[in-house]
Scaffold this motif. Structure first.
Motif, PDB file in Angstrom:
ATOM      1  N   HIS A 289      -6.417  68.006 -35.800  1.00 36.69           N
ATOM      2  CA  HIS A 289      -7.229  68.308 -36.973  1.00 36.69           C
ATOM      3  C   HIS A 289      -7.418  69.805 -37.183  1.00 36.69           C
ATOM      4  O   HIS A 289      -8.219  70.217 -38.011  1.00 36.69           O
ATOM      5  N   SER A 290      -6.667  70.623 -36.463  1.00 34.79           N
ATOM      6  CA  SER A 290      -6.836  72.070 -36.535  1.00 34.79           C
ATOM      7  C   SER A 290      -5.926  72.707 -37.581  1.00 34.79           C
ATOM      8  O   SER A 290      -4.923  72.124 -38.000  1.00 34.79           O
TER       9      SER A 290
ATOM     10  N   GLN B 200      -1.885  72.014 -38.574  1.00 33.14           N
ATOM     11  CA  GLN B 200      -1.438  71.918 -39.971  1.00 33.14           C
ATOM     12  C   GLN B 200      -0.289  72.886 -40.214  1.00 33.14           C
ATOM     13  O   GLN B 200       0.653  72.566 -40.937  1.00 33.14           O
TER      14      GLN B 200
ATOM     15  N   GLY C 167       0.281  63.769 -40.376  1.00 33.99           N
ATOM     16  CA  GLY C 167      -0.739  64.061 -39.389  1.00 33.99           C
ATOM     17  C   GLY C 167      -1.347  62.832 -38.745  1.00 33.99           C
ATOM     18  O   GLY C 167      -2.382  62.907 -38.097  1.00 33.99           O
ATOM     19  N   GLU C 168      -0.693  61.694 -38.898  1.00 29.73           N
ATOM     20  CA  GLU C 168      -1.200  60.454 -38.301  1.00 29.73           C
ATOM     21  C   GLU C 168      -0.684  60.236 -36.884  1.00 29.73           C
ATOM     22  O   GLU C 168      -1.169  59.376 -36.172  1.00 29.73           O
TER      23      GLU C 168
ATOM     24  N   LYS D  10     -11.772  71.476 -30.209  1.00 30.79           N
ATOM     25  CA  LYS D  10     -11.688  70.339 -31.120  1.00 30.79           C
ATOM     26  C   LYS D  10     -10.319  69.689 -30.948  1.00 30.79           C
ATOM     27  O   LYS D  10      -9.443  70.247 -30.297  1.00 30.79           O
ATOM     28  N   LYS D  11     -10.163  68.529 -31.512  1.00 34.19           N
ATOM     29  CA  LYS D  11      -8.870  67.857 -31.417  1.00 34.19           C
ATOM     30  C   LYS D  11      -7.834  68.675 -32.174  1.00 34.19           C
ATOM     31  O   LYS D  11      -8.026  69.033 -33.332  1.00 34.19           O
TER      32      LYS D  11
END
Length: 103
Positions: free
Chosen positions: A26-27, A31, A68-69, A22-23
């Motif tokens: 986004h994990s 985070q 997170g952007e 996954k990307k």
């Protein structure tokens, strides 16, 4: 290039592996990186604006990373650690240990 993928039996095997990923932004692991960056910045007594100034970057650079952007690459990670008075190698090792707990 191609040579880095020679350990896969075939393209189908490689495609199956890539399909499982996954990307990273986004994990849970990413985070953890963001949480560590915020923790280090606040421990250093710096605002996002103050850190941006130390990095000679605009305020939105730090804000977007922490929200997170915007993805932080490895060189930028090193620069941020340096600006916060942290040893990038030690921070990275701590994060790698934490990644095992994200599963």
């Amino acid at each position: 290039g191609q040579e880095c993928c020679t350990h896969f039996a075939n393209r189908k095997e490689l495609a199956a592996l890539c399909g499982q990923m996954k990307k990273s932004i986004h994990s849970e692991e990413y985070q953890a990186v963001l949480n560590k960056l915020v923790e280090m910045r606040t421990a250093a007594g710096l605002t996002q604006r103050a850190l941006a100034k130390k990095l000679n970057r605009e305020y939105s650079f730090v804000w977007r990373i922490e929200k997170g952007e915007r993805r932080l690459d490895v060189v930028e990670f090193f620069w941020v650690c340096e600006a916060l008075g942290q040893d990038a190698k030690a921070v990275y090792a701590e994060l790698i240990n934490a990644f095992g707990k994200c599963k």
